[in-house]
Enzyme design. Structure first.
Site, mmCIF file in Angstrom:
data_model
loop_
_atom_site.group_PDB
_atom_site.id
_atom_site.type_symbol
_atom_site.label_atom_id
_atom_site.label_comp_id
_atom_site.label_asym_id
_atom_site.label_seq_id
_atom_site.Cartn_x
_atom_site.Cartn_y
_atom_site.Cartn_z
ATOM 1 N N TYR A 1 161.035 -16.168 41.455
ATOM 2 C CA TYR A 1 162.007 -17.030 41.479
ATOM 3 C C TYR A 1 161.987 -17.203 40.159
ATOM 4 O O TYR A 1 160.673 -17.944 39.221
ATOM 5 C CB TYR A 1 161.288 -18.377 41.950
ATOM 6 C CG TYR A 1 162.530 -19.168 42.272
ATOM 7 C CD1 TYR A 1 162.004 -20.866 41.952
ATOM 8 C CD2 TYR A 1 163.609 -19.483 43.077
ATOM 9 C CE1 TYR A 1 163.340 -21.952 41.636
ATOM 10 C CE2 TYR A 1 164.481 -20.239 42.939
ATOM 11 C CZ TYR A 1 164.163 -21.361 42.038
ATOM 12 O OH TYR A 1 165.461 -22.453 42.153
ATOM 13 N N ASP B 1 158.398 -15.150 32.408
ATOM 14 C CA ASP B 1 158.952 -16.249 33.353
ATOM 15 C C ASP B 1 157.358 -17.046 33.757
ATOM 16 O O ASP B 1 156.910 -17.096 34.766
ATOM 17 C CB ASP B 1 159.273 -16.246 34.656
ATOM 18 C CG ASP B 1 159.890 -17.690 34.706
ATOM 19 O OD1 ASP B 1 160.974 -17.760 36.122
ATOM 20 O OD2 ASP B 1 159.742 -18.479 33.941
ATOM 21 N N LYS C 1 158.217 -26.828 32.664
ATOM 22 C CA LYS C 1 157.604 -28.073 33.884
ATOM 23 C C LYS C 1 156.750 -29.013 32.230
ATOM 24 O O LYS C 1 157.243 -29.661 31.625
ATOM 25 C CB LYS C 1 156.540 -27.154 34.330
ATOM 26 C CG LYS C 1 157.617 -26.656 35.547
ATOM 27 C CD LYS C 1 156.604 -25.619 35.891
ATOM 28 C CE LYS C 1 158.143 -25.002 37.495
ATOM 29 N NZ LYS C 1 158.543 -25.949 38.493
HETATM 30 P P1 KE4 Z 1 163.951 -25.277 36.994
HETATM 31 O O1 KE4 Z 1 165.193 -25.284 37.055
HETATM 32 O O2 KE4 Z 1 162.988 -25.896 38.577
HETATM 33 O O3 KE4 Z 1 163.184 -26.167 35.867
HETATM 34 O O4 KE4 Z 1 162.696 -24.495 36.974
HETATM 35 C C1 KE4 Z 1 163.061 -22.816 37.209
HETATM 36 C C2 KE4 Z 1 161.748 -22.021 37.688
HETATM 37 C C3 KE4 Z 1 161.909 -20.772 37.091
HETATM 38 N N1 KE4 Z 1 160.515 -20.263 36.472
HETATM 39 C C4 KE4 Z 1 159.547 -20.581 37.537
HETATM 40 C C5 KE4 Z 1 158.431 -19.349 37.345
HETATM 41 C C6 KE4 Z 1 159.649 -21.561 38.867
HETATM 42 O O5 KE4 Z 1 158.581 -21.824 39.357
HETATM 43 C C7 KE4 Z 1 161.387 -22.512 38.327
HETATM 44 C C8 KE4 Z 1 160.746 -23.803 39.690
HETATM 45 N N2 KE4 Z 1 159.816 -24.068 40.440
HETATM 46 C C9 KE4 Z 1 159.934 -24.634 41.905
HETATM 47 C C10 KE4 Z 1 158.602 -24.403 42.268
HETATM 48 N N3 KE4 Z 1 158.415 -23.380 42.943
HETATM 49 C C11 KE4 Z 1 161.205 -25.637 41.402
HETATM 50 C C12 KE4 Z 1 160.386 -26.844 42.127
HETATM 51 C C13 KE4 Z 1 162.004 -27.224 43.314
HETATM 52 O O6 KE4 Z 1 162.324 -25.717 43.080
HETATM 53 O O7 KE4 Z 1 162.367 -28.614 43.439
#
Ligand code: KE4
Length: 436
Positions: A145, A238, A266
């Site tokens: 993801y 990533d 994060k």
């Molecule tokens: P955000 O747009 O959520 O800040 O980041 C996206 C993203 C990009 N790359 C990786 C490897 C990620 O894990 C994420 C977002 N992680 C999820 C949890 N696995 C966010 C939780 C959610 O969407 O509520």
């Protein structure tokens, strides 16, 4: 444990917000609960919900809170920043300080651009890779993801997988045709796609954590580096989750592999909205206003968020000699005892862990190395695990396909309490499986 107030708030939330939440995984749908808990306070390794229940927290805001909730250094920095203003639409000094600190901690990042989410970071990195190579197609791994931009919502993990699907409606054929996917770990499949020399970038989580956590084979990671180099494909790590978590320099330091570009999020925001993409100067200088690859954002590099990130990363930098070892040892203490308890109670699990991340896959497969393995998990057993933990004061990620996060704030006592409740959960699973 009472959840009356959270339930009432959720009923109201559903009237005004799709699914009552601002991110699907928070709805607790996949763990068979009618309503999620609504958090109202966090401190250290603990959170409290609107009903006043206290929990040891292993969500940790999905990764940003490596120091725990509201550490004093971050609160102090944010208070100072807020007193000076919220946002200017003009550059501020602290953005430069954070950018410099990121490049110091992660040498492959020679220049970096700040965003307000990981999604923006990966979306922009892919656009940049396409511009740099002049190629349209991209490659990602099934179950990984990278946020919710159109090109990357293909065979995706995290919240999609949690709710039983992997692709989103509303994405055009025109977009989908340019995103290729292969199973994580399948070297021959990667070679076949990249050797076409039509692929702008391979974007990958070096440690997949969105199909549950997968421990990568370092030889596979090295092979990705080699084949990207030989085919002129940009290798994007990533590291939104693994960045500053596995090591100060993230997975690329931990495994000793250098990507062409890195995306972050994060931890570099310390719980406030920040993302980033960075890499070699020759690539990054294609970004506007130097080059013609557009990236922008009203709140990109927001002073409050950036100060929280600077305080967090500075603490990691200043304590790097001991901090990561301590986090890993704490996690290994938990994980080794979880494996023992599962064996003792005859619950089939495969526990994957690295650094301060772990996932308990409720599967009888001896290993979970890709999406197919992860999908063999018994999500009903996971739901029993999740609910037993929650009802006994421990909140875990509400999905089999996410990772647990351990912070500097988690103590030995927290671990022992966690293991005591995990044993209860394994007993409950054993009873359910034996039809009691
Ligand atoms: P955000 O747009 O959520 O800040 O980041 C996206 C993203 C990009 N790359 C990786 C490897 C990620 O894990 C994420 C977002 N992680 C999820 C949890 N696995 C966010 C939780 C959610 O969407 O509520």
């Amino acid at each position: 444990m009472e959840h009356k107030i959270s339930t009432e708030i959720f009923q109201k939330a559903e009237k005004y917000i799709p699914g009552g939440v601002n991110s699907p995984v928070r709805a607790f749908k996949s763990v068979n609960r009618k309503a999620p808990i609504f958090a109202c306070k966090g401190k250290g390794a603990r959170i409290w919900d609107e009903d006043g229940n206290e929990y040891i927290d292993y969500i940790c805001s999905w990764g940003p809170l490596i120091l725990g909730h509201n550490p004093e250094n971050v609160i102090k920095g944010v208070r100072e920043a807020i007193e000076m203003g919220s946002s200017f639409g003009l550059p501020t000094k602290m953005e430069v300080e954070l950018a410099e600190l990121i490049t110091k901690c992660c040498p492959s990042i020679e220049k970096v651009r700040l965003t307000t989410s990981g999604t923006e970071a990966t979306m922009s990195a892919v656009r940049l890779a396409r511009a740099y190579t002049g190629r349209n197609k991209i490659l990602k791994f099934e179950g990984c993801y990278h946020g919710h931009s159109d090109s990357l919502l293909v065979k995706s993990g995290s919240g999609l997988l949690t709710d039983g699907y992997q692709d989103s409606n509303g994405i055009t054929e025109g977009v989908l045709k340019d995103t290729m996917t292969v199973p994580f770990g399948d070297l021959e499949a990667v070679k076949k796609v990249l050797e076409t020399k039509e692929i702008a970038c391979l974007i990958m989580e070096p440690v997949p954590a969105n199909m549950g956590m997968i421990s990568p084979d370092v030889e596979f990671l090295k092979a990705m580096r080699e084949i990207c180099t030989s085919t002129g494909t940009i290798l994007i790590f990533d590291e939104v989750i693994s960045g500053f978590r596995l090591a100060l320099g993230g997975a690329q330091e931990y495994f000793g592999i250098t990507p062409d570009m890195t995306t972050l999020g994060k931890i570099i925001g310390g719980g406030y909205p920040v993302g980033a993409f960075g890499g070699k100067v020759e690539i990054m200088d294609l970004v506007a206003p130097v080059g013609r690859v557009y990236h922008a954002g009203t709140l990109s590099g927001n002073p409050v968020s950036v100060r929280a990130g600077y305080e967090t990363v500075s603490y990691l930098y200043n304590n790097r000699e001991t901090l990561y070892k301590e986090l890993s040892e704490k996690t290994q203490y938990l994980v080794s005892n979880i494996r023992e308890l599962a064996k003792k109670h005859g619950v089939p699990v495969c526990v994957n862990s690295i650094g301060s991340l772990f996932t308990i896959f409720f599967t009888d497969r001896p290993e979970v190395n890709n999406l197919e393995d992860a999908l063999s998990s018994n999500t009903e057993n996971f739901a029993i695990y999740f609910n037993t933990m929650l009802e006994n004061g421990i909140v875990c990620p509400p999905s089999q396909f996410e990772a647990h996060f351990v912070s500097m704030a988690h103590t030995k006592e927290d671990m022992d309490k966690t293991l005591e409740i995990i044993e209860k959960a394994f007993i409950a699973i054993g009873e359910k499986n034996s039809g009691k």
